[in-house]
Design an enzyme around this catalytic site. Structure first.
Site, mmCIF file in Angstrom:
data_model
loop_
_atom_site.group_PDB
_atom_site.id
_atom_site.type_symbol
_atom_site.label_atom_id
_atom_site.label_comp_id
_atom_site.label_asym_id
_atom_site.label_seq_id
_atom_site.Cartn_x
_atom_site.Cartn_y
_atom_site.Cartn_z
ATOM 1 N N TYR A 79 11.369 3.133 -9.896
ATOM 2 C CA TYR A 79 12.704 3.566 -9.471
ATOM 3 C C TYR A 79 13.812 2.604 -9.895
ATOM 4 O O TYR A 79 14.969 2.779 -9.519
ATOM 5 C CB TYR A 79 12.732 3.774 -7.948
ATOM 6 C CG TYR A 79 11.884 4.955 -7.561
ATOM 7 C CD1 TYR A 79 10.500 4.877 -7.653
ATOM 8 C CD2 TYR A 79 12.445 6.163 -7.172
ATOM 9 C CE1 TYR A 79 9.700 5.962 -7.350
ATOM 10 C CE2 TYR A 79 11.648 7.245 -6.866
ATOM 11 C CZ TYR A 79 10.282 7.141 -6.957
ATOM 12 O OH TYR A 79 9.483 8.216 -6.667
ATOM 13 N N LYS A 100 -3.129 1.403 -7.351
ATOM 14 C CA LYS A 100 -3.931 1.857 -8.490
ATOM 15 C C LYS A 100 -4.245 0.618 -9.336
ATOM 16 O O LYS A 100 -4.026 0.573 -10.561
ATOM 17 C CB LYS A 100 -3.128 2.911 -9.284
ATOM 18 C CG LYS A 100 -3.897 3.614 -10.384
ATOM 19 C CD LYS A 100 -4.809 4.706 -9.892
ATOM 20 C CE LYS A 100 -5.590 5.328 -11.024
ATOM 21 N NZ LYS A 100 -6.654 6.234 -10.600
ATOM 22 N N ASP A 104 -5.521 7.867 -5.700
ATOM 23 C CA ASP A 104 -6.093 9.211 -5.871
ATOM 24 C C ASP A 104 -7.147 9.485 -4.796
ATOM 25 O O ASP A 104 -7.178 10.561 -4.177
ATOM 26 C CB ASP A 104 -6.651 9.422 -7.292
ATOM 27 C CG ASP A 104 -7.327 8.192 -7.875
ATOM 28 O OD1 ASP A 104 -7.126 7.091 -7.339
ATOM 29 O OD2 ASP A 104 -8.072 8.327 -8.858
ATOM 30 N N ASP A 120 6.466 8.043 -2.445
ATOM 31 C CA ASP A 120 7.259 9.264 -2.603
ATOM 32 C C ASP A 120 6.329 10.477 -2.606
ATOM 33 O O ASP A 120 6.535 11.464 -1.880
ATOM 34 C CB ASP A 120 8.015 9.156 -3.948
ATOM 35 C CG ASP A 120 9.125 10.181 -4.081
ATOM 36 O OD1 ASP A 120 9.269 11.012 -3.184
ATOM 37 O OD2 ASP A 120 9.839 10.143 -5.112
#
Ligand code: NAD
Length: 332
Positions: free
Chosen positions: A124, A171, A204, A228
């Site tokens: 962002y 991740k 995930d 988000d």
């Protein structure tokens, strides 16, 4: 003494939702001195910046704001008023509680999770460029200071609210440096809170576990982009965007807002659900120390839902104003 709160009425359906919250707060006799401040499309149309400096200064001075959704103008050079406010007010923690509400049937009974999303960095930062004519680079920034700050906020919240578990989401198996730094920061902070159980999950796997084992989770903390996406997923589990509240906290200010946007296609139709903005406003009441008012407004909301009074998104036919009036009448 009345609490002063800055109020952004927003774009699209924003003003209709704010009107609903005002009716309910009035019925609950909560003493709020609303201070209207401008931001959003109206400012752009008047040739002003989308978030004028006076608005930023006023929220900094008062320290608390309630914000209805705003529209991000489409086109080159347009900035999001929401991202602008988060950056200018240094609102580093986006907190999104999701829980089952009575009267709203979902496959996720007993859902009660609070998501902490880092709000200032990651993808962002909007640093993007064409590296060659055919290859774009989007720069992801992760710092140890911002990561530790959001993780500490999550553990502190756990302690203050009797929550037992905090899970760090990342991740780092693929982004070994960036997400690796977030994970290292999470583990460093977790070690300072031996009374709170903690572990980490890859994002995930976390999404899959959220929809299969949601009762296992209490507090989740993660960098901006995963936050988000995962918080919208969790909003869906709660019953949809119409009911999911949010809060943004910084060291000096707090700004409360629904997860959803300005739903422009419903503007002026008196149709959308005011619950998300109302529950954001009750998070604000907690922040202001008005716990009793929070409990009574949430009780009135639950009683209304239990009577089957619902807006279109929950399968009902109540209007925005009708639903708000029904909640208000539970408080009288
Ligand atoms: P949106 O959240 O405004 O609407 C998507 C759909 O969700 C709507 O069409 C509607 O079906 C449903 N929905 C949203 N709010 C609802 C409510 N209160 N009750 C019932 N149903 C509701 O998303 P969008 O259409 O992608 O974005 C519209 C504008 O809002 C864009 O300009 C976007 O940039 C902006 N936006 C603002 C915020 C914010 O202010 N925090 C957040 C997201 C999007």
């Amino acid at each position: 003494m009345a609490h002063q709160v800055c109020l952004i009425r927003g774009d699209g359906v924003g003003p209709e939702l704010v009107a609903g919250v005002e009716v309910i707060f009035k019925a609950a006799k909560v003493d709020i001195d609303w201070i209207d401040v401008e931001a959003g499309l109206k400012c752009v149309e008047a040739g002003k910046p989308i978030v004028p400096e006076e608005t930023v200064a006023k929220i900094k001075e008062i320290g608390v704001g309630l914000k209805a959704p705003m529209t991000t103008p489409i086109g080159k050079g347009s900035v999001s008023p929401n991202v602008t406010l988060r950056k200018k007010l240094d609102l580093y923690a986006c907190v999104r509680p999701v829980r089952s509400l009575p009267g709203i049937k979902t496959p996720f009974d007993g859902l009660d999770i609070v998501i902490f999303r880092e709000n200032t960095e990651d993808l962002y930062t909007q640093i993007e460029y064409m590296a060659t004519e055919h290859v774009a680079h989007s720069v992801k920034i992760i710092s140890d200071s911002a990561s530790e700050q959001i993780c500490r906020a999550a553990f502190e919240y756990a302690r203050a609210n009797g929550r037992k578990k905090v899970v760090g989401v990342h991740k780092a198996n693929i982004m070994k440096i960036g997400d690796g730094l977030f994970l290292k920061s999470f583990k460093k902070v977790a070690a300072e809170y031996p009374d709170i159980e903690s572990w980490d999950n890859i994002v995930d796997n976390q999404c899959m576990q959220l929809v299969t084992k949601w009762k296992l989770y209490d507090i989740l903390v993660m960098p901006n982009l995963y936050g988000d996406i995962v918080s919208d997923l969790a909003a869906g589990m709660m019953g949809g965007l119409g009911v999911a509240p949010g809060a943004n906290y910084g060291k000096k200010c707090a700004l409360f807002e629904a997860v959803h946007g300005s739903a422009p296609k419903y503007t002026g139709m008196n149709k959308v659900n005011p619950t998300a903005l109302l529950l954001s406003a009750t998070l604000m009441l907690d922040h202001l120390g008005e716990h009793e008012a929070r409990v009574s407004i949430e009780g009135a909301l639950e009683a209304t839902l239990n009577k089957g009074i619902k807006t279109y998104d929950l399968g009902g036919d109540a209007t925005t104003s009708g639903f708000s009036e029904a909640i208000a009448s539970e408080l009288k």
